[in-house]
Design a protein around this motif. Structure first.
Motif, PDB file in Angstrom:
ATOM      1  N   MET A   1      15.990   1.636 -18.970  1.00 49.08           N
ATOM      2  CA  MET A   1      14.544   1.636 -19.233  1.00 49.08           C
ATOM      3  C   MET A   1      14.286   1.911 -20.708  1.00 49.08           C
ATOM      4  O   MET A   1      14.820   2.851 -21.286  1.00 49.08           O
ATOM      5  N   THR A   2      13.477   1.077 -21.305  1.00 50.97           N
ATOM      6  CA  THR A   2      13.088   1.282 -22.695  1.00 50.97           C
ATOM      7  C   THR A   2      12.339   2.612 -22.772  1.00 50.97           C
ATOM      8  O   THR A   2      11.699   3.005 -21.809  1.00 50.97           O
ATOM      9  N   GLY A 293       9.853  -4.095 -10.431  1.00 47.75           N
ATOM     10  CA  GLY A 293      10.777  -2.976 -10.424  1.00 47.75           C
ATOM     11  C   GLY A 293      10.317  -1.714 -11.121  1.00 47.75           C
ATOM     12  O   GLY A 293      11.080  -0.766 -11.259  1.00 47.75           O
ATOM     13  N   ALA A 294       9.034  -1.664 -11.574  1.00 44.47           N
ATOM     14  CA  ALA A 294       8.570  -0.430 -12.224  1.00 44.47           C
ATOM     15  C   ALA A 294       8.273   0.614 -11.146  1.00 44.47           C
ATOM     16  O   ALA A 294       7.654   0.299 -10.131  1.00 44.47           O
ATOM     17  N   THR A 298       7.299   5.459 -13.788  1.00 46.61           N
ATOM     18  CA  THR A 298       7.285   4.618 -14.990  1.00 46.61           C
ATOM     19  C   THR A 298       5.851   4.229 -15.328  1.00 46.61           C
ATOM     20  O   THR A 298       5.426   4.316 -16.485  1.00 46.61           O
TER      21      THR A 298
END
Lengths: 824, 221
Positions: A1-2, A293-294, A298
């Motif tokens: 994850m960024t 997918g978040a 997030t």
């Protein structure tokens, strides 16, 4: 994850580019700018006004005493970093070299006197000065110059001292303190005081210690001195010594705080509306992100960081805009305000930042926090919505936080309570009335023409969100009505406080035999003179046979009081009887009416018997009534009033008041030539200064009102824009089905005008409630139901909201339906 | 790869409880292509939502690449989706505020993949949109929007791709192009493809075809 920080910046940039952030960002920016501008402006204005009004005392704080000021008090002032000066005032005969004599009110000044304001002295030969007299010299008031036929360079004698006239005293800042020194002023240096030999033990002298400095230091000093004060010593700030100015400033402060608080509320309302819309617009986006997918965390992190960035940017930019706005306002008043330059300080920025974060945390965050709960299934089934269950908690939390914010901002629980209470009324009634009427309107609508049917059906279909809009409009209009009506009452009251032609001179010691020549004097010069009241100096010795301790004994509680007694058979105008009753005209009973503060001092109530003394005569009277006196009125006021028949038995003089145009001051000299025993009190300078202050705060209030009006307009615009998306979609479908543009824009106009008039009704109910509390409890003003506002509020609501709504929804009818349907 | 047993989904309505899926047993192997067809309201989309982990069943088992997703919570399912699942939707579901390229990059960014941009550019080029990187969805045609969606679905190189009526909003010619792309990329990437469709021609291109009727699933022979 960024990293969420980077992801949130990316989200913010993309949202900004996509035009999603506009309304929310403007609302936040508005909140910060309004708060910084108003509180910055109020701080500066207050500082300047306090400085200016401090010149009434020539200091920020004054300790006065009938005995010399103890040396440790001066040392403590120095230690506290306060500037100090002193004055010693007493009455004394002044004799000229040609043996002309006149009773003057002498003021010896020293130290850094005056600490606030300035002396204005004409030294002859076109020289002006603001310095205090050098040792060995004096300044004389023009009337004293006239009476003594003295000019600059001549010698005059005060007691044993020989002093040289160094100039004519044109004005002194603290001219109105201590009315007991009745004669015209002579100002000398304290260095020559001992030489005069006038001040002896037992002489009637007032010593004053003047101090000035930072507010904190003053507070510390005040707290240090106060417990040490004994009978005959007093500590006063301008509020206490000048009730007229003190009350004016208090009300102005109250109003500006109110305006600032309303600014915050309006901004919060705008943020609430904008964040709701932002949240709604992001629901689909979040569903897609979650399907990709978040996680809930997030999403929440992403929006939390985005909001934090948005907050920081708003604080930075809003502080700048706020600074510019307050400085523009200040410059607009520049000609009216004292030239002293003051900085806005850090406090307004902190207030702005705290406001931004409270608004973000409690108004913008909840709808966005809920985005985390959006079901990813929405990508397949659009009807999947977010749970609404937490909304009422949001509202309670939001209102509570706003209440705390306002309390912190205004430090005034009455103001906060009144506003929060009236908002609660507007919201509660709002949802009730809106829901009921909206349902009712559908029934009316079903039998109406097509435009109306469309409009009312639209409003009903959007049920809760229409009610929400009505409530938001109602709150905005209510707050603006409250502010406008408080402003109007305040300005009216100020205008009444000192109307044109308010008596600015008082004459005491008119012998009853001189009454007719005095009236002739004024009649010949076409000067209107007030009623002549009998006056006798007297003392209250005992209450119900219990002797009162005399003034000089240092005891707490009731004590003897000396006062000017007067008589009249009609209750004076502006006095309010708080207990007992006024007597009948011509009564021969031994009665008395007391001012309430005075009654407290001697510990008397209605029905008590007082033992009084005038000259050598003692007599008894019964307390018939207790009055509340308006000390701000600048009219003659009395502590002790008897029936006419009673005072006639005692030797007395008369006193009256009159108004003198500024160019006619020489008339005073003429008057004293005819009747040299008169005592004249000059209040013209003080009255003029109070008028100046009132003018300044009036203008400031108009400016602040303007800013808050702008904030209110923005809330209305935010509210109107909130439903544009939904309308676009509906209207595209309706137009595709063949509805004409005229029908649709007619429906939009009717829908908004109906909501506007509903909002108008709510606003009036709320504003009357808030107005009543604010005006009677906080600003101490008379309250009147503003009937004229009722039809006006409803009509204005309909017109303003109708126009704004039609304008904001112009795209709804102008964009081709296909484009809308494709975009959505 | 995908396996369900006795999958049941009920929803409560105002009047009564409705059973949408009535015991679905299904097995799709790695790399296979499968189509689920059926009338509107038969439960196709509900099944797709469950298989993709967008929703939880009322009872039964769903195994995705060996993981029983019924026992996962919403966040664990989201993580699984980000690692293993891609989507193509009937209404494209592109984010209007993002350009074509940013839309493709989004799942890669969410999964924290460093080379998101290069990868996305590559996939967009592969679907023939090399000239459209910086265009917003509203300026693209329906077919172009669906191609962006396909690029987005493949960019994260999922094990399984779910497509919900991928040609439902497109005309026949555009639809055919999109279908070619979908199957072409699927073959190249070796993805397992599960699609829901009304379109029998599309369904016939899949190795397996299931028919959904009133909550019951049968494999067509």
């Amino acid at each position: 994850m960024t990293s969420p920080v980077i992801a949130s910046i990316r989200l913010l940039i993309r949202d900004w580019r996509g035009g999603e952030l506009g309304v929310l960002f403007s609302a936040l920016l508005l909140a910060v700018s309004v708060v910084v501008a108003i509180s910055g402006f109020v701080n500066r204005l207050q500082f300047n006004l306090e400085r200016e009004s401090a010149s009434f005392l020539a200091a920020d704080l004054v300790v006065s005493s009938s005995k010399p000021i103890p040396a440790p008090w001066m040392d403590e002032a120095s230690a506290s970093g306060l500037a100090q000066g002193e004055t010693i005032t007493f009455s004394s005969m002044v004799i000229s070299a040609d043996d002309e004599m006149f009773l003057a009110s002498v003021k010896a000044v020293g130290g850094a006197y005056p600490l606030r304001g300035a002396l204005s002295v004409d030294k002859g030969l076109s020289q002006a000065s603001t310095d205090i007299p050098e040792p060995g010299t004096v300044f004389l008031a023009p009337r004293l110059v006239q009476q003594l036929s003295a000019s600059v360079g001549d010698e005059v004698y005060v007691g044993d001292a020989t002093l040289t006239v160094a100039g004519t005293l044109l004005s002194e800042p603290d001219s109105t303190t201590g009315f007991f020194g009745y004669g015209p002023r002579l100002v000398m240096n304290t260095a020559n005081l001992d030489e005069t030999g006038v001040v002896q033990p037992g002489s009637r002298v007032t010593y004053r210690l003047l101090v000035a400095g930072e507010t904190d230091d003053l507070t510390t000093y005040r707290e240090w001195v106060e417990p040490q004060l004994v009978q005959g010593q007093r500590l006063s700030s301008v509020d206490e010594s000048q009730p007229g100015i003190g009350a004016t400033l208090d009300r102005a402060r109250g109003f500006l705080l109110l305006a600032g608080s309303l600014g915050v509320m309006l901004a919060a309302a705008a943020i609430l509306v904008a964040a709701r819309r932002f949240g709604e617009r992001h629901t689909d986006q979040v569903a897609v992100m979650k399907s990709l997918g978040a996680t809930r965390a997030t999403i929440r992190q992403l929006y939390a960081f985005s909001l934090a960035w948005l907050g920081l940017i708003s604080i930075g930019l809003g502080s700048g805009i706020g600074w510019l706005a307050q400085s523009a306002m200040f410059n607009a008043l520049a000609g009216q305000l004292p030239s002293e330059i003051t900085r806005i300080g850090i406090a307004p920025y902190i207030t702005g930042a705290v406001t931004a974060f409270v608004c973000i945390g409690f108004f913008a965050w909840p709808p966005l926090a809920r985005l985390g709960g959006v079901s990813p299934l929405r990508v397949i089934r659009r009807e999947e919505t977010i749970a609404d269950a937490t909304r009422s908690t949001d509202l309670v939390l939001g209102t509570a936080s706003l209440g705390l914010l306002m309390l912190w901002y205004s430090s005034d629980w009455k103001l906060t309570g009144a506003l929060i209470g009236s908002i609660a009324i507007t919201v509660g009634l709002g949802f009730l009335v809106a829901q009921t009427l909206l349902t009712g309107s559908r029934q009316v609508g079903s039998s109406a023409g097509s435009v109306w049917r469309l409009a009312l059906a639209g409003m009903q279909r959007r049920g809760t969100s229409s009610a929400f809009q009505v409530v938001i409009f109602g709150i905005a209009i209510m707050l603006l009505l409250v502010l406008t009506s408080v402003r109007t009452s305040l300005l009216d009251q100020w205008r009444l406080q000192i109307p044109e032609g308010t008596p600015n001179h008082f004459i005491l010691n008119v012998a009853p035999t001189d009454e007719s020549s005095l009236l002739t004097f004024f009649a010949e010069r076409d000067i209107e003179v007030g009623e002549l009241y009998p006056a006798a100096r007297g003392r209250v010795m005992a209450v119900n046979g219990q002797p009162l301790p005399d003034w000089d004994r240092f005891e707490e509680g009731a004590r003897q009081r000396e006062a000017n007694f007067t008589s009249t058979d009609t209750a004076p105008e502006g006095n309010k009887i708080v207990s007992g009753a006024w007597w009948e005209v011509g009564t021969e009973l031994s009665l008395v009416s007391l001012e309430d503060g005075f009654a407290d001092d001697i510990g008397a109530k209605v029905g008590d018997m007082l033992t009084l003394r005038i000259a050598a005569d003692e007599f008894s009277v019964e307390v018939a009534s207790i009055r509340e006196v308006n000390w701000e009125s600048m009219q003659p006021n009395f502590f002790v009033i008897f029936p006419d028949k009673l005072l006639e038995q005692f030797p007395n003089t008369l006193f009256t008041s009159f108004y003198l145009e500024p160019g006619e001051k020489y008339r005073l000299g003429e008057l004293l030539d005819v009747m040299p025993t008169l005592t004249i009190i000059e209040l013209d300078v003080a009255i003029q200064e109070i008028k100046t202050i009132i003018d300044q705060v009036s203008q400031a209030i108009e400016l602040v009102l303007l800013i808050v009006l702008v904030a209110g307009a923005l809330v209305l615009i935010a509210g109107v824009s909130a439903s544009v998306d939904e309308r676009l979609h509906e209207s595209a479908i309706l137009r595709a089905l063949g509805a004409g543009r005229g029908t649709l824009s007619g429906a939009v106009a009717i829908e908004f005008a109906t909501m506007g008039s509903l909002a108008g009704i709510l606003a009036i109910l709320g504003s009357e409630t808030a107005g009543w509390v604010l005006q009677t409890q906080m600003l101490d003003l008379e309250y009147q139901i503003q009937w004229v506002l009722w039809p006006m509020g409803i009509a204005l609501g309909a017109v303003i909201i109708g126009t704004l709504g039609t304008y904001a929804c112009r795209r709804v009818v102008s964009v081709p339906p296909l484009q809308v349907l494709r975009e959505l | 790869m995908i396996k369900t047993s006795q999958l049941i989904k009920r929803v409560s309505t105002a009047e009564s409880e409705l059973e949408i899926l009535r015991g679905i047993d299904l097995e799709i192997k790695r790399g296979e292509t499968a189509a689920i067809v059926g009338a509107s309201g038969s439960g196709k989309s509900t099944l797709l939502g469950l298989l993709a982990g967008l929703d939880a069943p009322s009872s039964g088992e769903i195994t995705l690449d060996g993981v029983n997703i019924v026992n996962l919570d919403e966040d664990e399912r989201a993580t699984l989706r980000s690692e293993k699942v891609g989507f193509v939707f009937q209404n494209f579901q592109l984010l209007p505020a993002l350009t074509a390229l940013e839309n493709v990059m989004l799942p890669l960014e969410l999964a924290g993949i460093d080379s998101a941009r290069e990868k996305s550019e590559g996939f967009l080029s592969r679907v023939g949109l090399a000239e459209r990187f910086h265009h917003y969805p509203r300026t693209l045609s329906g077919g172009e929007q669906q191609r962006v969606a396909i690029a987005r679905a493949f960019a994260s190189q999922p094990l399984i791709l779910f497509a919900d009526e991928p040609t439902g909003n497109l005309d026949t010619t555009t639809g055919a192009t999109v279908v070619e792309l979908l199957f072409g990329l699927n073959k190249e990437e070796g993805t397992t493809l599960v699609l829901v469709t009304h379109d029998n021609i599309l369904a016939d291109r899949c190795q397996r075809k299931y028919i959904m009727t009133a909550g019951h699933l049968e494999e067509a022979s």
